[in-house]
Design a protein around this motif. Structure first.
Motif, PDB file in Angstrom:
ATOM      1  N   VAL A  24     -50.834  -0.201  25.987  1.00 45.05           N
ATOM      2  CA  VAL A  24     -51.557  -0.592  24.777  1.00 45.05           C
ATOM      3  C   VAL A  24     -53.044  -0.335  24.974  1.00 45.05           C
ATOM      4  O   VAL A  24     -53.641  -0.806  25.949  1.00 45.05           O
ATOM      5  CB  VAL A  24     -51.310  -2.070  24.440  1.00 45.05           C
ATOM      6  N   LEU A  25     -53.631   0.412  24.048  1.00 47.16           N
ATOM      7  CA  LEU A  25     -55.080   0.616  24.010  1.00 47.16           C
ATOM      8  C   LEU A  25     -55.608  -0.242  22.871  1.00 47.16           C
ATOM      9  O   LEU A  25     -55.422   0.082  21.701  1.00 47.16           O
ATOM     10  CB  LEU A  25     -55.413   2.097  23.797  1.00 47.16           C
ATOM     11  N   THR A  26     -56.262  -1.332  23.221  1.00 49.53           N
ATOM     12  CA  THR A  26     -56.493  -2.422  22.279  1.00 49.53           C
ATOM     13  C   THR A  26     -57.599  -2.174  21.256  1.00 49.53           C
ATOM     14  O   THR A  26     -57.588  -2.784  20.184  1.00 49.53           O
ATOM     15  CB  THR A  26     -56.810  -3.710  23.048  1.00 49.53           C
ATOM     16  N   GLY A  27     -58.574  -1.302  21.559  1.00 47.12           N
ATOM     17  CA  GLY A  27     -59.670  -1.122  20.627  1.00 47.12           C
ATOM     18  C   GLY A  27     -60.279   0.272  20.694  1.00 47.12           C
ATOM     19  O   GLY A  27     -60.149   0.988  21.691  1.00 47.12           O
ATOM     20  N   HIS A  28     -60.965   0.659  19.643  1.00 49.10           N
ATOM     21  CA  HIS A  28     -61.574   1.985  19.532  1.00 49.10           C
ATOM     22  C   HIS A  28     -62.822   2.104  20.400  1.00 49.10           C
ATOM     23  O   HIS A  28     -63.554   1.135  20.597  1.00 49.10           O
ATOM     24  CB  HIS A  28     -61.939   2.249  18.069  1.00 49.10           C
ATOM     25  N   GLY A  29     -63.079   3.320  20.880  1.00 54.73           N
ATOM     26  CA  GLY A  29     -64.246   3.548  21.738  1.00 54.73           C
ATOM     27  C   GLY A  29     -65.574   3.307  21.055  1.00 54.73           C
ATOM     28  O   GLY A  29     -66.563   2.971  21.722  1.00 54.73           O
ATOM     29  N   LEU A  30     -65.645   3.464  19.734  1.00 56.84           N
ATOM     30  CA  LEU A  30     -66.907   3.238  19.031  1.00 56.84           C
ATOM     31  C   LEU A  30     -67.282   1.771  18.966  1.00 56.84           C
ATOM     32  O   LEU A  30     -68.384   1.434  18.515  1.00 56.84           O
ATOM     33  CB  LEU A  30     -66.842   3.837  17.623  1.00 56.84           C
ATOM     34  N   LYS A  31     -66.388   0.901  19.431  1.00 52.15           N
ATOM     35  CA  LYS A  31     -66.736  -0.518  19.556  1.00 52.15           C
ATOM     36  C   LYS A  31     -67.870  -0.712  20.547  1.00 52.15           C
ATOM     37  O   LYS A  31     -68.641  -1.663  20.456  1.00 52.15           O
ATOM     38  CB  LYS A  31     -65.516  -1.303  20.030  1.00 52.15           C
ATOM     39  N   ASP A  32     -67.930   0.150  21.558  1.00 49.77           N
ATOM     40  CA  ASP A  32     -68.889  -0.027  22.652  1.00 49.77           C
ATOM     41  C   ASP A  32     -69.523   1.323  22.993  1.00 49.77           C
ATOM     42  O   ASP A  32     -69.294   1.882  24.074  1.00 49.77           O
ATOM     43  CB  ASP A  32     -68.172  -0.603  23.876  1.00 49.77           C
ATOM     44  N   PRO A  33     -70.334   1.864  22.079  1.00 50.07           N
ATOM     45  CA  PRO A  33     -70.879   3.213  22.287  1.00 50.07           C
ATOM     46  C   PRO A  33     -71.832   3.302  23.474  1.00 50.07           C
ATOM     47  O   PRO A  33     -71.979   4.371  24.058  1.00 50.07           O
ATOM     48  CB  PRO A  33     -71.608   3.504  20.968  1.00 50.07           C
ATOM     49  N   ASP A  34     -72.471   2.208  23.849  1.00 51.76           N
ATOM     50  CA  ASP A  34     -73.413   2.255  24.971  1.00 51.76           C
ATOM     51  C   ASP A  34     -72.723   2.672  26.260  1.00 51.76           C
ATOM     52  O   ASP A  34     -73.288   3.400  27.075  1.00 51.76           O
ATOM     53  CB  ASP A  34     -74.088   0.899  25.159  1.00 51.76           C
ATOM     54  N   VAL A  35     -71.495   2.195  26.464  1.00 49.94           N
ATOM     55  CA  VAL A  35     -70.757   2.586  27.670  1.00 49.94           C
ATOM     56  C   VAL A  35     -70.455   4.081  27.639  1.00 49.94           C
ATOM     57  O   VAL A  35     -70.591   4.779  28.645  1.00 49.94           O
ATOM     58  CB  VAL A  35     -69.457   1.774  27.812  1.00 49.94           C
ATOM     59  N   ALA A  36     -70.078   4.585  26.470  1.00 51.60           N
ATOM     60  CA  ALA A  36     -69.766   6.015  26.353  1.00 51.60           C
ATOM     61  C   ALA A  36     -70.981   6.859  26.698  1.00 51.60           C
ATOM     62  O   ALA A  36     -70.889   7.833  27.464  1.00 51.60           O
ATOM     63  CB  ALA A  36     -69.280   6.326  24.942  1.00 51.60           C
TER      64      ALA A  36
ATOM     65  N   PHE B  70     -60.188   8.100  22.432  1.00 52.09           N
ATOM     66  CA  PHE B  70     -61.433   7.403  22.742  1.00 52.09           C
ATOM     67  C   PHE B  70     -61.199   5.917  22.518  1.00 52.09           C
ATOM     68  O   PHE B  70     -61.104   5.461  21.381  1.00 52.09           O
ATOM     69  CB  PHE B  70     -62.541   7.943  21.836  1.00 52.09           C
ATOM     70  N   CYS B  71     -61.084   5.184  23.603  1.00 48.39           N
ATOM     71  CA  CYS B  71     -60.839   3.739  23.497  1.00 48.39           C
ATOM     72  C   CYS B  71     -62.008   2.982  24.120  1.00 48.39           C
ATOM     73  O   CYS B  71     -62.822   3.551  24.851  1.00 48.39           O
ATOM     74  CB  CYS B  71     -59.536   3.360  24.211  1.00 48.39           C
ATOM     75  N   GLU B  72     -62.093   1.704  23.841  1.00 44.42           N
ATOM     76  CA  GLU B  72     -63.139   0.912  24.490  1.00 44.42           C
ATOM     77  C   GLU B  72     -62.734   0.641  25.944  1.00 44.42           C
ATOM     78  O   GLU B  72     -61.553   0.727  26.300  1.00 44.42           O
ATOM     79  CB  GLU B  72     -63.382  -0.386  23.723  1.00 44.42           C
ATOM     80  N   PRO B  73     -63.708   0.318  26.799  1.00 38.69           N
ATOM     81  CA  PRO B  73     -63.403   0.166  28.228  1.00 38.69           C
ATOM     82  C   PRO B  73     -62.270  -0.812  28.527  1.00 38.69           C
ATOM     83  O   PRO B  73     -61.417  -0.530  29.373  1.00 38.69           O
ATOM     84  CB  PRO B  73     -64.732  -0.312  28.813  1.00 38.69           C
TER      85      PRO B  73
ATOM     86  N   THR C 228     -60.458  -2.680  39.190  1.00 43.05           N
ATOM     87  CA  THR C 228     -61.909  -2.663  39.308  1.00 43.05           C
ATOM     88  C   THR C 228     -62.558  -1.993  38.107  1.00 43.05           C
ATOM     89  O   THR C 228     -61.913  -1.218  37.377  1.00 43.05           O
ATOM     90  CB  THR C 228     -62.343  -1.922  40.579  1.00 43.05           C
ATOM     91  N   ASP C 229     -63.841  -2.246  37.927  1.00 46.78           N
ATOM     92  CA  ASP C 229     -64.577  -1.567  36.862  1.00 46.78           C
ATOM     93  C   ASP C 229     -64.570  -0.056  37.072  1.00 46.78           C
ATOM     94  O   ASP C 229     -64.488   0.715  36.111  1.00 46.78           O
ATOM     95  CB  ASP C 229     -66.019  -2.079  36.807  1.00 46.78           C
ATOM     96  N   ASP C 230     -64.664   0.386  38.330  1.00 48.06           N
ATOM     97  CA  ASP C 230     -64.632   1.831  38.604  1.00 48.06           C
ATOM     98  C   ASP C 230     -63.311   2.434  38.146  1.00 48.06           C
ATOM     99  O   ASP C 230     -63.277   3.521  37.559  1.00 48.06           O
ATOM    100  CB  ASP C 230     -64.829   2.091  40.098  1.00 48.06           C
ATOM    101  N   ALA C 231     -62.215   1.734  38.412  1.00 41.75           N
ATOM    102  CA  ALA C 231     -60.905   2.228  37.992  1.00 41.75           C
ATOM    103  C   ALA C 231     -60.784   2.236  36.472  1.00 41.75           C
ATOM    104  O   ALA C 231     -60.193   3.153  35.876  1.00 41.75           O
ATOM    105  CB  ALA C 231     -59.801   1.379  38.607  1.00 41.75           C
ATOM    106  N   ILE C 232     -61.326   1.204  35.826  1.00 42.92           N
ATOM    107  CA  ILE C 232     -61.312   1.142  34.362  1.00 42.92           C
ATOM    108  C   ILE C 232     -62.078   2.317  33.771  1.00 42.92           C
ATOM    109  O   ILE C 232     -61.609   2.995  32.844  1.00 42.92           O
ATOM    110  CB  ILE C 232     -61.896  -0.204  33.874  1.00 42.92           C
ATOM    111  N   LEU C 233     -63.259   2.608  34.302  1.00 45.59           N
ATOM    112  CA  LEU C 233     -64.069   3.700  33.775  1.00 45.59           C
ATOM    113  C   LEU C 233     -63.439   5.062  34.060  1.00 45.59           C
ATOM    114  O   LEU C 233     -63.543   5.984  33.243  1.00 45.59           O
ATOM    115  CB  LEU C 233     -65.485   3.637  34.355  1.00 45.59           C
ATOM    116  N   GLU C 234     -62.772   5.200  35.188  1.00 44.50           N
ATOM    117  CA  GLU C 234     -62.081   6.459  35.478  1.00 44.50           C
ATOM    118  C   GLU C 234     -60.966   6.687  34.468  1.00 44.50           C
ATOM    119  O   GLU C 234     -60.786   7.800  33.949  1.00 44.50           O
ATOM    120  CB  GLU C 234     -61.523   6.435  36.908  1.00 44.50           C
ATOM    121  N   ALA C 235     -60.205   5.631  34.169  1.00 47.60           N
ATOM    122  CA  ALA C 235     -59.135   5.733  33.175  1.00 47.60           C
ATOM    123  C   ALA C 235     -59.710   6.004  31.782  1.00 47.60           C
ATOM    124  O   ALA C 235     -59.139   6.782  30.996  1.00 47.60           O
ATOM    125  CB  ALA C 235     -58.301   4.454  33.170  1.00 47.60           C
ATOM    126  N   TYR C 236     -60.818   5.381  31.474  1.00 48.57           N
ATOM    127  CA  TYR C 236     -61.524   5.546  30.191  1.00 48.57           C
ATOM    128  C   TYR C 236     -61.908   7.016  29.991  1.00 48.57           C
ATOM    129  O   TYR C 236     -61.661   7.602  28.927  1.00 48.57           O
ATOM    130  CB  TYR C 236     -62.748   4.635  30.248  1.00 48.57           C
TER     131      TYR C 236
END
Length: 344
Positions: free
Chosen positions: A309-321, A283-286, A265-273
């Motif tokens: 595998v963490l596929t992309g950097h968190g700064l790819k999607d700063p709005d989520v952060a 800091f990875c992207e969601p 779920t998105d909630d689980a993804i954000l908790e892991a994030y």
């Protein structure tokens, strides 16, 4: 000195002496021990931090091969449909090669960090009023009518380059892990890693093949559901795909390895994030966090060696952060105000 994916793994790639190597010295990304995640799941976990690639995602591994082969074949322009990371990588490598780059993106469904990358590298970007799957269909149609090379993962050279991630894992660990977890969107990456592990096995470089565990977002889980999703929805924009181009390859990787494709779920993804940022300092992207959310959900055998595998950097999607934290407010520039804000 690291020479980039093509030169480091030339013997395993479809390149020859006359192939012009277009590289940004991609690859050689950290395989980072994750002690707190290991404690949480009762296994030995490493994070393959692909956000350390030149454009901030794993796409660079495949793009160096795809663009190099495009130049070898005399291409003057490349095209891709993208939810973001492919467009950033294609634009950067095309610029390095002196090629024109055209990108079709779904209107309103691309993280601004990724769009900025594509634009600053000089790509011609067109937003289409449709989802990614329709954008990719238009890319295919365009390639049939115009002399452009498609550099999405339907291009087999992309898969060839991306399999190098598996080589690096084995080079560090000395063998394959027991379990390999990764996000699944268009499904090329899980296909590529499995191909890489199998090729290293054939070369006598590993004895243990991992169980391949792929994780889709629950709102964009066509492989799990067994049918395309017409309107995929998830906060993890990089895997918001309803009809994966490498569907068969992903399913085969899971089946042949004794693994699975599951949904989180998105909630689980954000908790892991949030967990990865606060507890493992990554800091990875969601979408990247789907691999960890999946591991937490399904677990691993006690003491197993696990790679996420963490596929992309968190700064790819700063709005989520920014949406996950409280933005600091301004206070007066004196010590008393600062101490009051800090509750000291």
């Amino acid at each position: 000195m690291w020479r980039g994916v093509i030169e480091e793994y030339r013997d395993y790639l479809p390149v020859g002496a006359k192939t012009p190597v277009v590289t940004l010295l991609e690859g050689n990304t950290p395989l980072l021990p994750a002690p707190r995640l290991s404690e949480r799941v009762g296994a030995r976990v490493w994070l393959k931090v692909e956000g350390a690639n030149p454009t901030g995602s794993f796409k660079d591994r495949g793009m160096t091969v795809a663009i190099s082969k495009a130049v070898e074949d005399g291409a003057k322009a490349v095209v891709c449909g993208s939810t973001g990371n492919t467009s950033a990588s294609a634009a950067a490598y095309a610029a390095r090669a002196g090629l024109a780059c055209v990108v079709l993106i779904p209107d309103g469904y691309i993280a601004l960090g990724k769009l900025a990358q594509a634009l600053v590298h000089g790509a011609r970007v067109v937003q289409v009023r449709a989802n990614f799957d329709r954008a990719l269909a238009l890319v295919r149609e365009l390639a049939e009518k115009e002399p452009v090379t498609v550099v999405n993962s339907i291009n087999p050279y992309r898969i060839e380059g991306q399999k190098s991630g598996a080589f690096e894992v084995v080079d560090v660990l000395g063998d394959g892990p027991d379990v390999h977890c990764m996000p699944v969107g268009n499904a090329g990456n899980i296909t590529a890693y499995w191909k890489g592990y199998r090729e290293y096995q054939d070369a006598g470089k590993l004895k243990r093949l991992p169980r391949m565990m792929g994780f889709q977002a629950a709102g964009a889980a066509p492989i799990v559901l067994g049918h395309p999703v017409e309107k995929p929805e998830t906060i993890a924009t990089a895997i918001r795909i309803g009809k994966p181009a490498s569907w068969y390859g992903a399913s085969a990787a899971a089946a042949e390895s004794g693994g699975m494709i599951e949904a989180v779920t998105d909630d689980a993804i954000l908790e892991a994030y949030r967990f990865l940022a606060k507890e493992e300092s990554v800091f990875c992207e969601p979408a990247s966090a789907a691999s960890v959310a999946g591991l937490v959900k399904v677990g691993a055998p006690p003491g197993a060696r696990v790679v996420c595998v963490l596929t992309g950097h968190g700064l790819k999607d700063p709005d989520v952060a920014i949406g996950q934290i409280a933005v600091p407010r301004a206070v007066d520039a004196d010590l008393a105000a600062v101490m009051e804000e800090l509750a000291l």
